[in-house]
Design a protein around this motif. Structure first.
Motif, PDB file in Angstrom:
ATOM      1  N   ALA A  85      32.847  12.633  19.867  1.00 47.19           N
ATOM      2  CA  ALA A  85      33.916  12.089  19.020  1.00 47.19           C
ATOM      3  C   ALA A  85      33.863  10.574  18.865  1.00 47.19           C
ATOM      4  CB  ALA A  85      35.278  12.507  19.580  1.00 47.19           C
ATOM      5  N   GLU A  86      33.333   9.850  19.845  1.00 48.52           N
ATOM      6  CA  GLU A  86      33.333   8.389  19.800  1.00 48.52           C
ATOM      7  C   GLU A  86      32.031   7.809  19.252  1.00 48.52           C
ATOM      8  OE1 GLU A  86      35.993   6.722  20.588  1.00 48.52           O
ATOM      9  OE2 GLU A  86      37.155   7.865  22.062  1.00 48.52           O
ATOM     10  N   LEU A  87      31.150   8.651  18.700  1.00 50.33           N
ATOM     11  CA  LEU A  87      29.822   8.188  18.300  1.00 50.33           C
ATOM     12  C   LEU A  87      29.766   7.807  16.810  1.00 50.33           C
ATOM     13  CD1 LEU A  87      27.634  10.776  20.262  1.00 50.33           C
ATOM     14  CD2 LEU A  87      28.586   8.596  21.043  1.00 50.33           C
ATOM     15  N   ASP A  88      30.652   6.947  16.398  1.00 47.21           N
ATOM     16  CA  ASP A  88      30.751   6.539  14.996  1.00 47.21           C
ATOM     17  C   ASP A  88      29.782   5.392  14.704  1.00 47.21           C
ATOM     18  OD1 ASP A  88      31.527   6.106  12.416  1.00 47.21           O
ATOM     19  OD2 ASP A  88      33.572   5.494  12.877  1.00 47.21           O
ATOM     20  N   ILE A  89      29.089   5.510  13.565  1.00 44.88           N
ATOM     21  CA  ILE A  89      28.272   4.395  13.085  1.00 44.88           C
ATOM     22  C   ILE A  89      28.953   3.753  11.878  1.00 44.88           C
ATOM     23  CG2 ILE A  89      26.021   3.675  12.175  1.00 44.88           C
ATOM     24  CD1 ILE A  89      24.771   6.090  13.537  1.00 44.88           C
ATOM     25  N   ASP A  90      29.100   4.524  10.808  1.00 41.77           N
ATOM     26  CA  ASP A  90      29.696   3.973   9.592  1.00 41.77           C
ATOM     27  C   ASP A  90      30.454   5.043   8.808  1.00 41.77           C
ATOM     28  OD1 ASP A  90      27.520   5.458   8.707  1.00 41.77           O
ATOM     29  OD2 ASP A  90      26.348   3.717   8.064  1.00 41.77           O
ATOM     30  N   ARG A  91      31.185   5.895   9.510  1.00 38.80           N
ATOM     31  CA  ARG A  91      31.940   6.946   8.832  1.00 38.80           C
ATOM     32  C   ARG A  91      33.011   6.358   7.927  1.00 38.80           C
ATOM     33  NH1 ARG A  91      34.502  11.269  12.794  1.00 38.80           N
ATOM     34  NH2 ARG A  91      35.541   9.368  13.509  1.00 38.80           N
ATOM     35  N   GLY A  92      33.672   5.291   8.367  1.00 47.32           N
ATOM     36  CA  GLY A  92      34.653   4.619   7.525  1.00 47.32           C
ATOM     37  C   GLY A  92      36.060   5.167   7.616  1.00 47.32           C
ATOM     38  N   TRP A  93      36.251   6.225   8.365  1.00 46.66           N
ATOM     39  CA  TRP A  93      37.595   6.786   8.557  1.00 46.66           C
ATOM     40  C   TRP A  93      37.600   7.528   9.892  1.00 46.66           C
ATOM     41  CZ3 TRP A  93      38.112  12.248   8.643  1.00 46.66           C
ATOM     42  CH2 TRP A  93      36.952  12.952   8.288  1.00 46.66           C
ATOM     43  N   ALA A  94      38.782   7.710  10.453  1.00 46.62           N
ATOM     44  CA  ALA A  94      38.904   8.362  11.754  1.00 46.62           C
ATOM     45  C   ALA A  94      39.923   9.496  11.662  1.00 46.62           C
ATOM     46  CB  ALA A  94      39.333   7.353  12.815  1.00 46.62           C
ATOM     47  N   PRO A  95      39.508  10.738  11.853  1.00 46.68           N
ATOM     48  CA  PRO A  95      40.452  11.859  11.819  1.00 46.68           C
ATOM     49  C   PRO A  95      41.320  11.880  13.068  1.00 46.68           C
ATOM     50  CG  PRO A  95      38.296  12.635  12.486  1.00 46.68           C
ATOM     51  CD  PRO A  95      38.133  11.188  12.139  1.00 46.68           C
ATOM     52  N   ARG A  96      42.429  12.575  12.978  1.00 45.64           N
ATOM     53  CA  ARG A  96      43.258  12.778  14.164  1.00 45.64           C
ATOM     54  C   ARG A  96      42.575  13.793  15.072  1.00 45.64           C
ATOM     55  NH1 ARG A  96      48.987  14.657  12.478  1.00 45.64           N
ATOM     56  NH2 ARG A  96      49.486  14.069  14.638  1.00 45.64           N
ATOM     57  N   PRO A  97      42.733  13.655  16.379  1.00 43.81           N
ATOM     58  CA  PRO A  97      42.158  14.662  17.280  1.00 43.81           C
ATOM     59  C   PRO A  97      42.709  16.049  16.962  1.00 43.81           C
ATOM     60  CG  PRO A  97      42.902  12.734  18.507  1.00 43.81           C
ATOM     61  CD  PRO A  97      43.418  12.572  17.111  1.00 43.81           C
ATOM     62  N   MET A  98      41.908  17.076  17.131  1.00 42.18           N
ATOM     63  CA  MET A  98      42.369  18.434  16.883  1.00 42.18           C
ATOM     64  C   MET A  98      43.600  18.759  17.716  1.00 42.18           C
ATOM     65  SD  MET A  98      40.796  20.359  14.604  1.00 42.18           S
ATOM     66  CE  MET A  98      41.321  21.965  15.201  1.00 42.18           C
ATOM     67  N   ALA A  99      43.718  18.169  18.892  1.00 42.76           N
ATOM     68  CA  ALA A  99      44.854  18.443  19.782  1.00 42.76           C
ATOM     69  C   ALA A  99      46.186  18.088  19.136  1.00 42.76           C
ATOM     70  CB  ALA A  99      44.693  17.681  21.095  1.00 42.76           C
ATOM     71  N   ALA A 100      46.158  17.245  18.108  1.00 40.95           N
ATOM     72  CA  ALA A 100      47.396  16.856  17.435  1.00 40.95           C
ATOM     73  C   ALA A 100      47.976  17.983  16.599  1.00 40.95           C
ATOM     74  CB  ALA A 100      47.135  15.638  16.543  1.00 40.95           C
ATOM     75  N   PHE A 101      47.211  19.051  16.385  1.00 40.77           N
ATOM     76  CA  PHE A 101      47.635  20.103  15.473  1.00 40.77           C
ATOM     77  C   PHE A 101      48.151  21.363  16.161  1.00 40.77           C
ATOM     78  CE2 PHE A 101      44.628  17.433  13.217  1.00 40.77           C
ATOM     79  CZ  PHE A 101      45.330  17.149  12.041  1.00 40.77           C
TER      80      PHE A 101
END
Length: 467
Positions: free
Chosen positions: A272-288
């Motif tokens: 989940a923390e391996l972002d290079i250049d996605r440009g947006w961050a989703p909410r963790p699945m646990a939030a749902f």
């Protein structure tokens, strides 16, 4: 119902294959670990019926495997997977000149040493304790909970258990709530060791497709509604191996469907923390929803040698997990926990380092693949690897050819439940660029061998093959 051998082979991939070619594909499954030593194979008659081939072809294929030592047969009895007596496991005798692309993991973060030094006073204060920590150190559970809260889902320390890695966490969840014979939805492709763990706990696997463009939302929803599986194992962030990320709206729909079908979602956030250049961050699945169980790890953002992970779940399940855990483990090493407390306090620096390393690794893979005609690399915004399209179903053959050039390269079917995705190949972006460049040079040589016909399913594969 088809046998596991035919599931792994894929009936279509062996259609019309000669006995030697069939033996070569079975041998590849054994060398790749998809068939285990001692596993019983179908009889010649049963295999002939499944593949709709002559029994003499099956007999000849088994004869070739037996001659090379890859199966053991008893007259009138069973045929079981074996390994040649001269076979040397790569874990017993490492080939230092080989490049291993079966492990998608970076070397340690530069801050690991300093974090270790800073952790020692905290460790010293624990010398007067028993040294066991079934739930995990309170400071570390609080730090993990804070990270969840920062990412958009309020979490408290009593919703966290510290484990010895994410796979250890998955096995603890399965040992606690698993039901033999029940159905489990899994992505296709996905993390191979998770498939093995879920299968070992007696589940029947139901695959749902994922590609670089993402999930087939309709298929996944219909699969949940029709089969009502007990669990579903998902990697929604920088999916391993495709790199896809599940958007928030799709997460919400998936969580609602799973809640209606009584399905427990086991979400793997190792990447989940391996972002290079996605440009947006989703909410963790646990939030749902509270029915969502999350497992995570420090191995990909700090170092694979840190065997430390966690589980986030509702409190009632946490109590059940704690009751089961002592049956196979009394806690997680205290030193790793003390180091993790220090590292989690420096997440901005840690993720910046990871981003820089992954970006350089991605560029090195892209540069290497540009020199290999016919291979297509999709754009990948982050994660551990690129999910390459070979343009033809030659992944297993390429993997075997790569061994000749001291390159350990798991084929696409290694990440599936049934021997499919022979057009695909996972290439990690986690190695140092210079090492990656050398790996791509070796891959190009193996690709040339396959394209020019210099490598085929041989009767004599190397007895000391590296896997």
């Amino acid at each position: 119902m088809t046998s596991r051998l035919v599931d792994q082979l894929g009936a279509q991939s062996v259609a019309g294959a000669t006995a030697a070619a069939l033996a070569g594909q079975i041998r590849a499954l054994i060398l790749d670990g998809r068939l285990t030593v001692g596993e019983r194979l179908p009889s010649e008659r049963a295999l002939a019926l499944e593949l709709r081939r002559s029994r003499s072809t099956m007999t000849r294929a088994y004869d070739l495997l037996e001659g090379d030592g890859y199966v053991a047969r008893r007259q009138g009895g069973s045929t079981r997977v074996a390994l040649p007596h001269a076979y040397i496991s790569p874990r017993e005798h490492e080939d230092e000149s080989a490049i291993d692309l079966s492990i998608a993991s970076m070397d340690s973060t530069p801050g690991l040493y300093d974090a270790t030094v800073r952790s020692l006073p905290r460790l010293a204060t624990l010398r007067g304790t028993s040294g066991y920590s079934l739930r995990g150190l309170p400071e570390l559970r609080d730090a993990v909970a804070q990270r969840f809260t920062q990412r958009g889902v309020a979490t408290s320390a009593d919703e966290i258990i510290i484990t010895s890695g994410a796979l250890n966490a998955l096995n603890l969840v399965l040992a606690t709530m698993g039901r033999r014979g029940e159905r489990a939805v899994v992505e296709q492709p996905t993390f191979p060791h998770a498939l093995e763990a879920i299968r070992r706990h007696g589940y029947r696997l139901l695959p749902t497709p994922v590609d670089v463009e993402g999930w087939d939302a309709v298929h996944l929803s219909e699969l949940l509604l029709e089969s009502r599986p007990h669990i579903a194992y998902l990697i929604p962030d920088f999916h391993n191996p495709t790199g896809a990320t599940l958007p928030d709206a799709a997460r919400s729909r998936l969580a609602a469907t799973a809640r209606n079908t009584g399905t427990h979602l086991i979400v793997d956030e190792t990447t989940a923390e391996l972002d290079i250049d996605r440009g947006w961050a989703p909410r963790p699945m646990a939030a749902f929803g509270p029915h969502i169980i999350t497992v995570g790890s420090m191995s990909k953002i700090a170092w694979g040698g840190m065997r430390l992970g966690w589980i986030r779940a509702e409190r009632s399940l946490i109590s059940r997990l704690l009751a089961v855990r002592p049956s196979f483990e009394l806690g997680t090493a205290l030193l790793e926990q003390c180091i993790a407390i220090e590292l989690l306090a420096e997440m901005p620096a840690l993720t910046a380092h990871v981003r820089s390393r992954l970006e350089a690794g991605r560029a090195a893979v892209a540069a290497g693949l540009e020199t290999i005609e016919g291979v297509r690399m999709p754009h990948t915004n982050g994660g551990l690897s690129v999910w390459v399209d070979l343009g033809a179903p030659v992944s297993t053959l390429l993997s075997l050819a790569a061994r000749e050039h001291r390159l350990i390269l798991p084929p696409g079917p290694r990440f599936t439940t049934g021997g499919v995705l022979e057009r695909r190949l996972r290439i990690p972006i986690t190695l140092p660029p210079a090492r990656t460049t050398e790996a791509m040079d070796r891959l190009r040589l193996a690709w040339t061998d396959v394209r020019e016909g210099d490598f085929s399913h041989r009767d004599e594969l190397p007895r000391a093959a590296v896997i």
